[in-house]
Enzyme design. Sequence first.
Site, PDB file in Angstrom:
ATOM      1  CB  CYS A 155      -0.911   0.004   1.232  1.00  0.00           C
ATOM      2  SG  CYS A 155      -0.021   0.176   2.782  1.00  0.00           S
ATOM      3  CB  CYS A 168       3.694  -0.772   2.680  1.00  0.00           C
ATOM      4  SG  CYS A 168       2.328  -1.455   3.631  1.00  0.00           S
TER       5      CYS A 168
END
Length: 162
Positions: free
Chosen positions: A90, A93
């Site tokens: 994501c 991240c």
Amino acid sequence: MEIRQITVKGNRIGIIGLDEIFQSAKQAQIGDGNSLKNFLLEKAKEQNYIPSSAEEDYKNALYREYLRFCGEEVEEEEAGLVIKILGPGCPSCEQLEKDVRTVVQELNIAADIQHIRDLKEISKYGVITTPGLVINKKIVSTGKVPNKNQIKDWILSAIKTD
């Protein structure tokens, strides 16, 4: 003879005839762990130079690789600074990985930075919310992107304790 690499104290070392060594160990059916380590070392020394000062490290590395050869799950030896970003990919991240790389570069230190994206692998750490940050096997953050100063403090703390 084929050359395969094993990790000895964090260094990748080529070993000649590793598969043959493991086959002969399997046929010998040595049950005792220490005897097996000695057997693996002696077989490896027949075709490879192994410094006497590093024999214990080679024994452990050969034994670990032998267990893997036999299909057992073996934890990888980690040496030095190992940083793992846990997250499927994501934006948070990815930002955490970018920030970690920036901090490591600013500190001018060597680090093995890994981004673990596999959810099964992430669950092994007990992390429920991502991104997660693991430094030398210690979970230091979950569910947020910490600021760079905090990341820097965690990395410096990990270096000092090792």
